[in-house]
Design an enzyme around this catalytic site. Structure first.
Site, short mmCIF file in Angstrom:
data_model
loop_
_atom_site.label_atom_id
_atom_site.label_comp_id
_atom_site.label_asym_id
_atom_site.label_seq_id
_atom_site.Cartn_x
_atom_site.Cartn_y
_atom_site.Cartn_z
N HIS A 102 0.84 -1.21 0.00
CA HIS A 102 0.00 0.00 0.00
C HIS A 102 0.87 1.25 0.00
O HIS A 102 0.61 2.21 -0.71
CB HIS A 102 -0.89 0.06 1.26
CG HIS A 102 -1.90 -1.04 1.37
ND1 HIS A 102 -2.02 -1.83 2.49
CD2 HIS A 102 -2.86 -1.47 0.50
CE1 HIS A 102 -3.02 -2.69 2.32
NE2 HIS A 102 -3.53 -2.50 1.12
N SER B 54 -3.00 -7.53 2.80
CA SER B 54 -3.28 -7.52 4.24
C SER B 54 -3.62 -8.93 4.72
O SER B 54 -3.27 -9.31 5.85
CB SER B 54 -4.44 -6.57 4.56
OG SER B 54 -4.14 -5.27 4.15
N LYS C 216 -17.59 -6.13 7.69
CA LYS C 216 -16.32 -6.86 7.61
C LYS C 216 -15.73 -6.98 9.00
O LYS C 216 -15.68 -6.00 9.74
CB LYS C 216 -15.35 -6.09 6.71
CG LYS C 216 -14.91 -6.88 5.50
CD LYS C 216 -13.90 -6.08 4.72
CE LYS C 216 -13.40 -6.83 3.51
NZ LYS C 216 -12.48 -6.02 2.72
N ARG D 64 -1.94 -5.95 -8.64
CA ARG D 64 -0.79 -6.82 -8.35
C ARG D 64 -0.62 -7.87 -9.44
O ARG D 64 0.49 -8.18 -9.84
CB ARG D 64 -0.98 -7.53 -7.00
CG ARG D 64 -0.82 -6.60 -5.84
CD ARG D 64 -1.35 -7.22 -4.59
NE ARG D 64 -2.78 -7.48 -4.74
CZ ARG D 64 -3.60 -7.76 -3.74
NH1 ARG D 64 -3.14 -7.83 -2.53
NH2 ARG D 64 -4.88 -7.98 -3.95
O1 PNS Z 1 -8.94 -2.85 0.15
P1 PNS Z 1 -10.24 -3.33 -0.41
O2 PNS Z 1 -11.05 -3.98 0.67
O3 PNS Z 1 -10.06 -4.18 -1.64
O4 PNS Z 1 -11.07 -2.01 -0.88
C1 PNS Z 1 -12.34 -2.11 -1.46
C2 PNS Z 1 -12.98 -0.72 -1.55
C3 PNS Z 1 -12.97 -0.04 -0.19
C4 PNS Z 1 -12.26 0.12 -2.55
C5 PNS Z 1 -14.45 -0.92 -2.05
O5 PNS Z 1 -15.05 -1.94 -1.33
C6 PNS Z 1 -15.29 0.34 -1.88
O6 PNS Z 1 -15.09 1.33 -2.54
N1 PNS Z 1 -16.26 0.28 -0.93
C7 PNS Z 1 -17.12 1.39 -0.61
C8 PNS Z 1 -18.56 1.09 -0.99
C9 PNS Z 1 -18.77 1.33 -2.48
O7 PNS Z 1 -18.61 2.41 -2.99
N2 PNS Z 1 -19.14 0.25 -3.19
C10 PNS Z 1 -19.32 0.31 -4.62
C11 PNS Z 1 -18.04 -0.10 -5.35
S1 PNS Z 1 -17.52 -1.74 -4.88
#
Ligand code: PNS
Length: 161
Positions: A17, A128, A41, A90
């Site tokens: 990150h 993570s 989560k 990645r």
């Molecule tokens: O590190 P991650 O868990 O892969 O991140 C995922 C993240 C936070 C980018 C995604 O889940 C997100 O944007 N969540 C907020 C809710 C949202 O906007 N959902 C619509 C797109 S998935």
């Protein structure tokens, strides 16, 4: 004024990150690291813990700030005036999911663009989840996170055990 967000769960933040944060911060005027407050989560670290770890790690980057958000990313971006989403790729396995989210977010708000940075080769395996898996068995995580986080991560598992 280009304001971008690098969103994620960051549970916990890793060297992978940090690499994306550093490189993205050189491409935009302002970068907000957006930590998702996802109550569904089961996070190892609380939201304030995740935010403060990223703050510690990014202290020397003057155009980087850390914020937490609830709900939809596009709504939070409108609130803070950001138009660019930064995500790291990645491997090809990341691509399908990331493409779908990027397109869905663009449909929600066509001013929003997602920019992908390819993960540095040396962190292409890192997540993570990998950190937590190794830490839960007392494995060596010194290649994954800064020294100052190692005890904090191990402690989470000793509290559980
Ligand atoms: O590190 P991650 O868990 O892969 O991140 C995922 C993240 C936070 C980018 C995604 O889940 C997100 O944007 N969540 C907020 C809710 C949202 O906007 N959902 C619509 C797109 S998935």
């Amino acid at each position: 004024m280009k304001k971008a967000i690098y969103p994620g769960s960051f549970d916990p933040v890793t060297f992978g990150h940090m690499d994306i944060i550093t490189r993205a911060s050189q491409l935009v005027d302002e970068l907000v690291v957006g930590v998702l407050n996802n109550s569904a989560k089961n996070s190892l670290f609380s939201l304030p813990e995740r935010v403060s770890m990223i703050e510690e790690m990014t202290r020397d980057l003057p155009n980087v700030t850390v914020a937490s958000f609830n709900g939809l990313l596009v709504d939070f971006m409108n609130e803070i005036g950001a138009t660019i989403i930064v995500r790291g790729l990645r491997a090809v396995t990341d691509f399908e999911y990331e493409l779908q989210i990027a397109q869905a977010n663009h449909v929600q708000d066509e001013r929003i663009e997602t920019v992908f940075l390819t993960a540095d080769f040396k962190y292409s395996y890192l997540s993570s989840t990998i950190v937590k898996e190794f830490a839960s068995y007392g494995g060596d995580i010194s290649h994954f996170v800064p020294q100052c986080f190692i005890d904090r991560i191990y402690q989470k598992y000793s509290q559980k055990g």
